[in-house]
Every structure is written in structure tokens, then in C-alpha cells.
Write an enzyme that holds these catalytic residues in place. Structure first.
Site, PDB file in Angstrom:
ATOM      1  N   HIS A  68       0.875  -1.188   0.000  1.00 14.03           N
ATOM      2  CA  HIS A  68       0.000   0.000   0.000  1.00 14.03           C
ATOM      3  C   HIS A  68       0.905   1.229   0.000  1.00 14.03           C
ATOM      4  CE1 HIS A  68      -2.877  -2.962   1.980  1.00 14.03           C
ATOM      5  NE2 HIS A  68      -3.307  -2.744   0.754  1.00 14.03           N
ATOM      6  N   GLU A  71       1.751   3.821   2.984  1.00 13.81           N
ATOM      7  CA  GLU A  71       2.229   3.313   4.278  1.00 13.81           C
ATOM      8  C   GLU A  71       3.746   3.486   4.313  1.00 13.81           C
ATOM      9  OE1 GLU A  71       0.426  -0.586   4.633  1.00 13.81           O
ATOM     10  OE2 GLU A  71      -1.577   0.267   4.365  1.00 13.81           O
ATOM     11  N   HIS A 165       3.491  -3.114   6.924  1.00  6.74           N
ATOM     12  CA  HIS A 165       2.403  -2.152   6.661  1.00  6.74           C
ATOM     13  C   HIS A 165       2.294  -1.167   7.815  1.00  6.74           C
ATOM     14  CE1 HIS A 165       0.020  -4.418   3.450  1.00  6.74           C
ATOM     15  NE2 HIS A 165       0.988  -5.262   3.765  1.00  6.74           N
ATOM     16  N   GLU A 229       1.868  -4.826  11.097  1.00 11.19           N
ATOM     17  CA  GLU A 229       1.369  -3.444  11.173  1.00 11.19           C
ATOM     18  C   GLU A 229       2.226  -2.704  12.193  1.00 11.19           C
ATOM     19  OE1 GLU A 229      -1.006  -2.334   9.231  1.00 11.19           O
ATOM     20  OE2 GLU A 229      -1.850  -4.206   8.471  1.00 11.19           O
TER      21      GLU A 229
HETATM   22  O1  LIG Z   1      -5.729  -0.156   8.506  1.00  6.85           O
HETATM   23  C1  LIG Z   1      -6.296  -0.727   7.593  1.00  6.85           C
HETATM   24  O2  LIG Z   1      -7.539  -0.630   7.404  1.00  6.85           O
HETATM   25  C2  LIG Z   1      -5.536  -1.610   6.644  1.00  6.85           C
HETATM   26  C3  LIG Z   1      -4.078  -1.837   6.961  1.00  6.85           C
HETATM   27  C4  LIG Z   1      -3.596  -2.932   6.024  1.00  6.85           C
HETATM   28  O3  LIG Z   1      -3.216  -2.643   4.929  1.00  6.85           O
HETATM   29  N1  LIG Z   1      -3.751  -4.176   6.448  1.00  6.85           N
HETATM   30  C5  LIG Z   1      -3.577  -5.318   5.601  1.00  6.85           C
HETATM   31  C6  LIG Z   1      -3.774  -6.572   6.409  1.00  6.85           C
HETATM   32  C7  LIG Z   1      -3.527  -7.819   5.583  1.00  6.85           C
HETATM   33  C8  LIG Z   1      -3.863  -9.114   6.322  1.00  6.85           C
HETATM   34  O4  LIG Z   1      -5.018  -9.299   6.690  1.00  6.85           O
HETATM   35  O5  LIG Z   1      -2.960  -9.947   6.499  1.00  6.85           O
HETATM   36  C9  LIG Z   1      -4.605  -5.248   4.479  1.00  6.85           C
HETATM   37  O6  LIG Z   1      -5.732  -4.815   4.734  1.00  6.85           O
HETATM   38  O7  LIG Z   1      -4.271  -5.636   3.357  1.00  6.85           O
HETATM   39 ZN   LIG Z   2      -1.354  -1.949   4.254  1.00  8.87          ZN
END
Ligand SMILES: O=C(O)CCC(=O)N[C@@H](CCC(=O)O)C(=O)O
Ligand SMILES: [Zn+2]
Length: 350
Positions: A68, A71, A165, A229
Site C-alpha cells: 500500500h 504506508e 504495513h 502493522e
Molecule cells: O488499517 C487498515 O484498514 C488496513 C491496513 C492494512 O493494509 N492491512 C492489511 C492486512 C492484511 C492481512 O489481513 O494480512 C490489508 O488490509 O491488506
Molecule cells: Zn497496508
């Protein structure tokens, strides 16, 4: 591969693979060279650079960021590591592949350009009847680069992938990791110790397959793989890099040491959560009852409203059900919210 791409001399001097990638948003000619310390450098594409030390290695490590583009903290960490390696200031003991997932989305300062890259892995980039776009092509290529990297590793090497991320919202637990669904295989305490050393004491255990990069490398390549994260999304220059120092040091140690020793595992050091359910947005009219500054890990009482999807009201069905990644603007059919509940360390850990 072109004989000697014109970008090589400058890259060797500055180590600035991030700028080179941002200047070549979807393609960069492949190239290779060898550092004075014997480490082989392979540029596979824009945002994709591999380092192979001259010594025998035991780990194949993938660090990805900018899946993303907005980030930025993980991008800054990887940028610093790559520069140190190319300038010969950081000597590697392990193979490492760095990936900046989506350089164009870095340039526009957004999560993605057309489509969320992290919903396209594990083959979801190529679907009959769905037109390809840059992000779909990129997901397919990134899978291939990771696959080739692991295949070329030493026999018996351990594989890991940390997909770095930052979250859109603030989080009660500032740093946390998503452990992809392992299909019944045990979770590894040694991996939790690695995460703890990075400053990450909170881990969410997924219970179903996903379209994410970390699930791809875990499921297809058996890598110890996590979405990590590291804090909240901020524009370049606004990250307090002191908050990422433990992470950076731990990522550095993993690739520059033969074996990293972590303290003994202690369950009390961690907060573990089981993913309780995934709530998808199925209707245009989708909303949350809480404000944009409600933080990840905010818990709800059983029976409290969590989301409204068209005419369907969705209520917390267990006491303390906590929200993760709420996002009402996702594309139709995509995940708008995860919920989690606390979990004990049980026998499925080795
Ligand atoms: O903060 C958010 O809403 C999204 C942060 C983010 O990009 N998280 C990943 C997590 C991936 C996973 O579930 O392993 C995503 O949403 O792609
Ligand atoms: Zn992300």
C-alpha cells in the site's frame, strides 16, 4: 537483461533503489552487479532487488513494503537497509529479497492506484472475465519473483516473509501482526519471539485463507510469513522513526547474522487474538456506527451494533468482540472489517 542499464552507476553510488523504483513506476530493466564484499545484487524489476551474500546461507528472507503506497514508515525502513547494503555498510549473512510493491501508489500517496494489491495474491490477480490492470499484473509478477527467490535458495534453508504495513486508524495495540491461516499447522513461538524483538507483542491468528501477500508466501511456499502493522499511516517525513528502531534493528540482525538468539518464550509477553469473523461490504450503503477515530482493538459489548450493510444490521455476537481494519469505503465484496477475540496460547504452538 540489458547489458548495462544506464541507472547502474548512480545506484551503486547512492544505493537509492527507492527513487529509482519511483521513477520507473511499473517496469525497470533487470540488472546485476557484485559489491566489493562479494554480495551479488540482482535487480529483477522496479521495486524488486535481491542480495545474495558470497557465504553459505541458511535463511531466505523477504521484506516487502509499499504493498500500500501511503504506508511510508516501512518504506523508509527498507530504504535505509537497502542503502546500507549497497554502500557496503551492512554485511549480509543471509539472502534477502526486498520488494516495494506498488511504486506508482507511493508517488500518488494513496493505498492503491486502481485496485488494492493485497486483495490480488494467491492467484486472485487473474480471473476469467475480469480485465487485467497494472496492479493485477504486478501481483502476478511479485508472486513469480518470490517463487523464483525461494526456489533458488539453499536446500534446507528456512523461508520467511515479513510484509510491512501501517494501519489507517490508530490502534490500542500500536504494533501488531497478522498470522496467516496455517491450515492446522502449529504456530511458531520462535516467530513470536522475532516479532516481540521487533516491538510487536500482539498477534492475530487468521482462521481462513486470504488473498494477501503474506498468506500467499505462507501457503504456497511454506514461509514463516506475517503481515506486520507497525503503527499508523503517515506521509513521508512525518514518521517518528524512533518508534521503529526495534523493528529496524531486528530486521537488520536477521539478515546480517548467522543465527539470532531471542529471549526464552514467555506467554505473558503477548496479547494473542483469534480472528472471530470477517465482515464484507456487500451493499453500496455500508456504514459503521463509530467514528473515524475509533481505534483498532476497540471492544464492543454483545448485542452492540458493529456495522450496517444495506438493510442488514450486524451486531457483536460475543462480549468484547473487537474491531480491526474497519473501512467502509472498500470495493463491494471486499473485507470491510475483521473482528477478534482474545485467545490463549494452547497446544497448537511449537
Ligand atoms: O488499517 C487498515 O484498514 C488496513 C491496513 C492494512 O493494509 N492491512 C492489511 C492486512 C492484511 C492481512 O489481513 O494480512 C490489508 O488490509 O491488506
Ligand atoms: Zn497496508
Amino acid at each position: 537483461m540489458s547489458a548495462n542499464p544506464s541507472y547502474l552507476n548512480e545506484l551503486k553510488q547512492t544505493g537509492d533503489f527507492l527513487t529509482l523504483s519511483r521513477d520507473n513506476e511499473w517496469h525497470l530493466d533487470a540488472a546485476e552487479f557484485v559489491l566489493d564484499n562479494g554480495t551479488r545484487v540482482n535487480i529483477h524489476d522496479t521495486g524488486v532487488i535481491e542480495f545474495q551474500p558470497a557465504v553459505k546461507t541458511s535463511k531466505d528472507v523477504v521484506y516487502s513494503s509499499a504493498i500500500h503506497g501511503n504506508e511510508t514508515a516501512p518504506i523508509e525502513i527498507c530504504d535505509a537497509l537497502i542503502k546500507q547494503i549497497i554502500k557496503g555498510e551492512l554485511i549480509l549473512k543471509q539472502r534477502v529479497l526486498f520488494i516495494y510493491g506498488n511504486p506508482q501508489s507511493i508517488n500518488i500517496g494513496l493505498r492503491f492506484v486502481e485496485e488494492n494489491l493485497n486483495r490480488l495474491f494467491n492467484g486472485h490477480h487473474t480471473v476469467e472475465g475480469v480485465p487485467m490492470n497494472n496492479e493485477r499484473n504486478r501481483a502476478a509478477k511479485l508472486e513469480q519473483y518470490v517463487s523464483d527467490f525461494y526456489t533458488r535458495g539453499e536446500q534446507g534453508s528456512s523461508r520467511c516473509h515479513y510484509d510491512l504495513h501501517t494501519a489507517i486508524r490508530g490502534s490500542k495495540n500500536e504494533k501488531f501482526a497478522v498470522y496467516p491461516f496455517l491450515h492446522g499447522k502449529p504456530w511458531k513461538k520462535s516467530q513470536l519471539q522475532f516479532l516481540l524483538s521487533c516491538g510487536v507483542n500482539t498477534v492475530l491468528m487468521m482462521k481462513s485463507p486470504a488473498t494477501t501477500f503474506s498468506y500467499y508466501s505462507s501457503f504456497i511456499h511454506g514461509a514463516d510469513s506475517f503481515t506486520v502493522e507497525l503503527g499508523q499511516v503517515k506521509p513521508f517525513g512525518q514518521n517518528d522513526m524512533a518508534r521503529f528502531e526495534k523493528t529496524k534493528q531486528t530486521l537488520t540482525a536477521l539478515i546480517s547474522q548467522n543465527e539470532v538468539k531471542y529471549p526464552e518464550f514467555n506467554a505473558n509477553d503477548f496479547e494473542l487474538f483469534a480472528v472471530h469473523r470477517t465482515i464484507n461490504r456487500t451493499q453500496h450503503d455500508f456504514s459503521f456506527p463509530f467514528s473515524d477515530d475509533a481505534e483498532n482493538f476497540t471492544g464492543f459489548a454483545k448485542g452492540e451494533l458493529l456495522a450496517t450493510d444495506g438493510d442488514t444490521a450486524i451486531y457483536a455476537d460475543v462480549e468484547g468482540e473487537a474491531i480491526i481494519f474497519p473501512n467502509a469505503s472498500v470495493a463491494l465484496g471486499q473485507r470491510a472489517l475483521l473482528t477478534v477475540i482474545p485467545m490463549d496460547i494452547d497446544s497448537n504452538f511449537i
